[in-house]
Design a protein around this motif. Structure first.
Motif, PDB file in Angstrom:
ATOM      1  N   ARG B 192      -1.512  29.051 -39.695  1.00 37.86           N
ATOM      2  CA  ARG B 192      -3.060  29.549 -40.239  1.00 37.86           C
ATOM      3  C   ARG B 192      -3.832  29.328 -38.859  1.00 37.86           C
ATOM      4  NH1 ARG B 192      -5.679  29.303 -45.631  1.00 37.86           N
ATOM      5  NH2 ARG B 192      -3.651  27.877 -46.431  1.00 37.86           N
ATOM      6  N   LEU B 194      -7.964  28.747 -37.618  1.00 39.33           N
ATOM      7  CA  LEU B 194      -9.380  28.741 -38.015  1.00 39.33           C
ATOM      8  C   LEU B 194     -10.189  28.718 -36.730  1.00 39.33           C
ATOM      9  CD1 LEU B 194      -9.029  25.744 -40.693  1.00 39.33           C
ATOM     10  CD2 LEU B 194      -9.299  28.403 -40.964  1.00 39.33           C
ATOM     11  N   TYR B 195     -11.567  29.504 -36.620  1.00 38.86           N
ATOM     12  CA  TYR B 195     -12.233  29.511 -35.658  1.00 38.86           C
ATOM     13  C   TYR B 195     -13.799  28.922 -35.882  1.00 38.86           C
ATOM     14  CZ  TYR B 195      -8.872  32.987 -34.001  1.00 38.86           C
ATOM     15  OH  TYR B 195      -7.673  33.773 -33.555  1.00 38.86           O
ATOM     16  N   PRO B 196     -14.220  28.195 -34.995  1.00 38.19           N
ATOM     17  CA  PRO B 196     -15.600  27.729 -35.118  1.00 38.19           C
ATOM     18  C   PRO B 196     -16.277  28.898 -34.215  1.00 38.19           C
ATOM     19  CG  PRO B 196     -14.468  26.367 -33.372  1.00 38.19           C
ATOM     20  CD  PRO B 196     -13.296  27.398 -33.984  1.00 38.19           C
ATOM     21  N   VAL B 211      -8.336  26.190 -34.155  1.00 39.74           N
ATOM     22  CA  VAL B 211      -7.667  25.147 -34.730  1.00 39.74           C
ATOM     23  C   VAL B 211      -6.533  25.852 -35.529  1.00 39.74           C
ATOM     24  CG1 VAL B 211      -7.584  23.419 -36.439  1.00 39.74           C
ATOM     25  CG2 VAL B 211      -9.670  23.674 -35.125  1.00 39.74           C
ATOM     26  N   LEU B 221       1.249  18.529 -42.741  1.00 37.03           N
ATOM     27  CA  LEU B 221       0.029  19.397 -42.524  1.00 37.03           C
ATOM     28  C   LEU B 221      -0.225  18.972 -40.878  1.00 37.03           C
ATOM     29  CD1 LEU B 221      -1.667  21.530 -43.837  1.00 37.03           C
ATOM     30  CD2 LEU B 221      -3.328  20.079 -44.206  1.00 37.03           C
ATOM     31  N   ASP B 223      -2.959  19.770 -37.673  1.00 34.93           N
ATOM     32  CA  ASP B 223      -3.909  20.687 -37.212  1.00 34.93           C
ATOM     33  C   ASP B 223      -4.004  20.445 -35.668  1.00 34.93           C
ATOM     34  OD1 ASP B 223      -6.273  18.214 -36.811  1.00 34.93           O
ATOM     35  OD2 ASP B 223      -5.488  18.090 -38.900  1.00 34.93           O
ATOM     36  N   GLU B 225      -6.117  21.507 -32.481  1.00 36.54           N
ATOM     37  CA  GLU B 225      -7.309  22.008 -31.904  1.00 36.54           C
ATOM     38  C   GLU B 225      -6.747  22.556 -30.471  1.00 36.54           C
ATOM     39  OE1 GLU B 225     -10.605  19.412 -30.517  1.00 36.54           O
ATOM     40  OE2 GLU B 225     -10.975  20.528 -28.948  1.00 36.54           O
ATOM     41  N   ALA B 320      -7.741  35.972 -40.107  1.00 40.12           N
ATOM     42  CA  ALA B 320      -9.101  35.603 -40.886  1.00 40.12           C
ATOM     43  C   ALA B 320      -8.693  34.354 -41.813  1.00 40.12           C
ATOM     44  CB  ALA B 320      -9.581  36.541 -41.835  1.00 40.12           C
ATOM     45  N   GLY B 321      -8.158  33.414 -41.230  1.00 41.68           N
ATOM     46  CA  GLY B 321      -7.949  32.173 -42.034  1.00 41.68           C
ATOM     47  C   GLY B 321      -6.793  32.215 -43.001  1.00 41.68           C
ATOM     48  N   GLN B 322      -6.110  33.124 -43.245  1.00 37.13           N
ATOM     49  CA  GLN B 322      -4.955  33.229 -44.129  1.00 37.13           C
ATOM     50  C   GLN B 322      -3.728  32.449 -43.509  1.00 37.13           C
ATOM     51  OE1 GLN B 322      -5.503  34.292 -47.234  1.00 37.13           O
ATOM     52  NE2 GLN B 322      -7.435  34.560 -46.581  1.00 37.13           N
TER      53      GLN B 322
END
Ligand SMILES: NC(=O)c1ccc[n+]([C@@H]2O[C@H](COP(=O)([O-])OP(=O)(O)OC[C@H]3O[C@@H](n4cnc5c(N)ncnc54)[C@H](O)[C@@H]3O)[C@@H](O)[C@H]2O)c1
Ligand SMILES: NC(=O)c1ccc[n+]([C@@H]2O[C@H](COP(=O)([O-])OP(=O)(O)OC[C@H]3O[C@@H](n4cnc5c(N)ncnc54)[C@H](O)[C@@H]3O)[C@@H](O)[C@H]2O)c1
Ligand SMILES: NC(=O)c1ccc[n+]([C@@H]2O[C@H](COP(=O)([O-])OP(=O)(O)OC[C@H]3O[C@@H](n4cnc5c(N)ncnc54)[C@H](O)[C@@H]3O)[C@@H](O)[C@H]2O)c1
Ligand SMILES: NC(=O)c1ccc[n+]([C@@H]2O[C@H](COP(=O)([O-])OP(=O)(O)OC[C@H]3O[C@@H](n4cnc5c(N)ncnc54)[C@H](O)[C@@H]3O)[C@@H](O)[C@H]2O)c1
Lengths: 336, 336, 336, 336
Positions: B192, B194-196, B211, B221, B223, B225, B320-322
């Motif tokens: 997945r 994710l974007y800031p 991320v 899990l 993560d 960056e 999109a975060g999926q």
């Protein structure tokens, strides 16, 4: 129930202690102020203690019936007579370091207090109240085993021309002298001073840096680097080496940043910021004991021991690396 | 007893590996060189391997009887055919990442190697040989309890305009993708992204930072960056959180200095310096295995798993975060 | 093009250096072995260097025509004659510390090498090749300003009964003695030894810990704590204080873990692990210079300076805190 | 000049705040106490505030003429009516978190305060007063450049069976929710929750650990690991990544020790110790503002925003990795 305090000497530290009592700490209030410079006392009253009464002399302040306890924060040379007067009046007295400018002066206070039969004097050795030293002492007692060596440094960015070699003892090392006696629960037996070449930023009347080596009764060897023109910051280091391991004084809290190809955290540059929190704790301790008519924390005896040790260190500064003996008379029962 | 190596692709890393074999490591020598740019191969020969023979094509080099083992350090798009040729020739081959530019290409290599029946391929995932990751894996296995979470960062000071969003996976995350599979001894099941907001120093065709969140079969899990315009330095961070505690990848060695009111230590800025020592270890490992006619370390299967995971991550960048599922076929027995 | 090396003394370190040359480093091979204990040499040949020839004596090995360069890793007392023989034969020689067991012995080697007119001898002071000290020297030269003080510690968990007071100098401090001369680019002028009480884990024939204070020509004051029964680990500390700031030797890489209410990282306990990587670098340096028929790195002069300084330190151990002068003759031009 | 305070709810924190006011802080005294459990209030009076008057209900205490300001430290469900009553009475009120148990409840307080036209409410989000967060905010504003990412962790050694999944938000994350709004000077727009496998020490009704991902209006992406059965300690981590660099929340002060082959420093295990100093600062701030008839620090609006965000996070816990939107109405001018 509120302790009524009179402050003698309303300069930098007298003003700051007044602020502390009035605005930060519970259980006390400043009801009397005195300073040879009346304007100074008036300004402190106006800013911080509008209900305080001004006194022409410290002696009158001490004698004033509304004063329960006294803070002596005037110049060092005036501490001895004020503390003696407070003891004579049977009033608890907090005296900024030095307790007296000579060992004999400090001795006279010890004798007066012993004669009085109860502790009344607390000396302003605030490092004993610093959370870092308190945690270090705990670590030494719980974890490192009995201490054998202490490596320490007292570094300051720069000093003015007026700062000459003996001041490295009287104004700088004095705090280590006291705090290590307390940390180790021990007494000194000798002092020695060793010099590297002078730092380029020092001047003709100041040997800087210097390394003071102290030995204790229990056989601990302490080396303290004093470097008052170290340029980079105000930095206090202390590592205790014991039978089972070592423990270090923590660094002051600082944010760890990554910027411009450097991992970095700020180092303090002003000594005033280094132990600022400990002043609150020492005065709170004074207030609690004084409310019961007594004193706790660093004692007149500690002030006397510091004076005797300072004198030996200054003598050692002139003794080309030779050890100078440090002798204290028997400790009065009052201070056991 | 000396392993005779042929190098295909004598650019930046091909030259460096040649230097390593000739001047640093024991047990091997470079006897053959090839590059589409003949001048490059000639220059490497002149500087580092005067006795090496030049070949017009990689295929000829692989076939040459004096060549015991092959290094493939040409451009990524050419890796697959050379590795397949080496496998066909039964010669151990070290292939710089990527093993192939598509998952299917990597799959073909896996199948060829499985058909051959013995490992011949090592992929250039050098982080597995980094002393820090090795110590981290040991800490995880010995101390933290089974891993549950990994927090990581891959930061780089700046990238050129040509660096676009998918390269954050193919060129940057690729090393984390491999090293975490190895560190956790696990496989991925989803990715997945994710974007800031975009960093001010990024540009229109690059989402930076991002991320990436990976899940593993065992339920870890992760993560990561990725921040390739982080400005301050090249910085690789990794913290594993296990049942009993946590462990962090060590910082690269740096001198702790106190200067100008700052405690400071240098942060690297060039990725080439970060894992420089691990290249020596990975090639030494290759030499040792190749001397016995086989290969060890990161396998073709690892290269294939990395390719499949990269593809899923790139798809996730557009999702999109999926979460995007990651599926691998059953692992051939050769790679157990 | 491969340097052919003969090894005299195949004990612990001789075996390890043989492994290094055979399995780790490029450019050399061990072709000859010798040990008074023939079985030891045979075992090293069997395990690591099957093609090496065995020699009954070190002298024969040195004389053997196939030997290009010599490693002297026998007991300390035998170093001097072997090194002299190698110099006489005009062969580069790597000699483990000590170069000789007396200052005069080391002096004779210096004179022989000077007479030969070219450097042939490298002494095994491997710390100069440690990445931490190299980075520290760089930090001192680039950042701290000229050094004024060095605070150091050499701690070891425990020593056997046979380890007596002078060994704290000859076997332990010896590495600091050399590395600080190199770090500061300076020479010693005096030594002093101070003792705290003995550690409970020490014994009657060993003063432990002790603090050695060295002064240099440029006026740097160095204090080194030697504590060989410190119990908690093998720990090497070094902080340089310069005109502008300070720099510390890095800790060995260790994983920062959070476990059981403690942030923790491992401390080494075996000295062999502490500078293990530097042995590779020092021997690679020897191979490179010897291939050109010369030597580089720590010189016979450095070995001599270390011997003179050690003698002064041992004398200082008996001198009740007095400084003992350290004098070296003029440095021959060969060593500038 | 001394602020007269009434305390409603004399349980754990009510007692502690009473102690603070009576024994630590300047400028206030506790003159009234109330608790549904009268014995509790009586015990606090006996131990800490002998001159305080006991009230049967919080409403009576609020109405009492001698009460200048109110502390609400009863159970969460009772906060809203007491705060509304205090606002109606025009008295400054310090309310422990949560301000109300529903967002609508918090909203009613906001509306009442806005109607009153002046701030009266401070919510007990003490982390804003922690020296570490204050320094971090300063570092972010002065050094890192505008924030882009925040990586955080809130770890706790163990929780009882009664602690279920939503409590990870309401009781644990709540402090991060508030402090990051303040740290970043920003508002949230969405929340997402991701789960690794459950920790072995968790139980059937608790997903633990979990990772909450928050996005802000300015585009900052925040990930917070919540791990309430992490076993090793109570540990709060926070790293801000900005345009130019990063900054981390400092660790709590701890002594660096070397013992038993480990470099080690203590980690706290009880949350009560972690921010203990900040309670003093927050209440001192309340006293200063209340003495002027107003309030400062975390506002009713902040309490409302925290409630809205908590609700969204709990919803996100059930939303399988989907983002849940967070919307706040326009901020009333009173809170700009
Ligand atoms: N513990 C510490 O870390 C620490 C820190 C600073 C100062 N001090 C000590 O506190 C004392 C005061 O230092 P300062 O920095 O505030 O100095 P300062 O010069 O700012 O203030 C001293 C004040 O005392 C007044 N004063 C002098 N003689 C007096 C007398 N006989 N009666 C009444 N007032 C008199 C002066 O007019 C002045 O206002 C010194 O002894 C100093 O060593 C201790
Ligand atoms: N593991 C790592 O950290 C790492 C680091 C750098 C590079 N790499 C990988 O190594 C490979 C090479 O990278 P580089 O930086 O050396 O690139 P480079 O462009 O400097 O060198 C590649 C060389 O290959 C030659 N070449 C291209 N096609 C060829 C062909 N068909 N046959 C023979 N030679 C051919 C080119 O002429 C060039 O000299 C890339 O796949 C890259 O991803 C890995
Ligand atoms: N630089 C370092 O950190 C370091 C570390 C370890 C040892 N050393 C030095 O290396 C030397 C050897 O130490 P070691 O630990 O390997 O000792 P060791 O006792 O394990 O080995 C010495 C070997 O030399 C052999 N030997 C003795 N006299 C000989 C002679 N005349 N000719 C040939 N062989 C002879 C012995 O039989 C033995 O096998 C010592 O001088 C020691 O100080 C240096
Ligand atoms: N900021 C923080 O870190 C922090 C820490 C602890 C507690 N808190 C908050 O403080 C509040 C109290 O927590 P605690 O741990 O002290 O709980 P507690 O159960 O120890 O004390 C609560 C007290 O309130 C009394 N009480 C309940 N209902 C009342 C009512 N209607 N009127 C008067 N008294 C009533 C109870 O009898 C009890 O004595 C909670 O809202 C909690 O979330 C905040």
């Amino acid at each position: 129930m509120t302790l009524k305090i009179g402050v003698i000497g309303t300069g930098m530290i007298g003003r700051d202690h007044t602020r502390r009592i009035q605005q930060v700490l519970a259980g006390a209030e400043v009801v009397a102020l005195s300073d040879v410079n009346l304007a100074s006392a008036e300004s402190v009253r106006a800013d911080l203690a509008p209900n305080a009464k001004l006194y022409q002399t410290g002696e009158e302040l001490i004698a004033a019936p509304e004063v329960d306890a006294v803070l002596v924060t005037s110049w060092g040379a005036t501490h001895e007579p004020y503390v003696l007067a407070a003891v004579a009046a049977g009033k608890p007295v907090f005296c900024e370091k030095p307790l007296a400018t000579t060992a004999e002066g400090a001795r006279r206070i010890v004798e007066a207090e012993v004669a009085h039969g109860k502790r009344l004097v607390q000396v302003g050795f605030m490092r004993r109240y610093d959370a870092g030293y308190v945690a270090l002492k705990d670590a030494v007692q719980q974890h490192t085993g009995a201490p054998i060596l202490v490596h320490a440094a007292h570094r300051n960015p720069a000093v003015p021309e007026a700062y000459v070699t003996p001041m490295a003892i009287h104004d700088t090392l004095i705090h280590e002298i006291d705090v290590f006696r307390w940390l180790l629960d021990d007494d000194y037996v000798s002092a020695r001073v060793l010099y590297p070449r002078n730092a380029a930023r020092s001047h003709g009347k100041l040997r800087d840096p210097q390394v003071v080596v102290l030995e204790t009764k229990k056989g601990v060897l302490i080396d303290v680097e004093i470097f008052v023109n170290c340029h980079y910051g105000y930095d206090i280091q202390c590592e205790v080496v014991g039978e089972d391991g070592t423990a270090r004084l923590p660094e002051p809290m600082a944010i760890d940043m990554r910027l411009g190809a450097k991992r970095q955290s700020r180092i303090l540059t002003d000594w005033k910021d280094r132990f600022v929190a400990s002043y609150d704790v020492e005065l709170q301790d004074f207030i609690a004991a004084a409310a019961k008519g007594s004193a706790t924390g660093p004692s007149a005896w500690d002030g006397y021991a510091a004076a005797v040790t300072s004198d030996a260190c200054v003598q050692a500064q002139e003794s080309a690396g030779q050890a100078v003996a440090i002798e204290l008379p028997a400790r009065p029962a009052l201070y056991e």
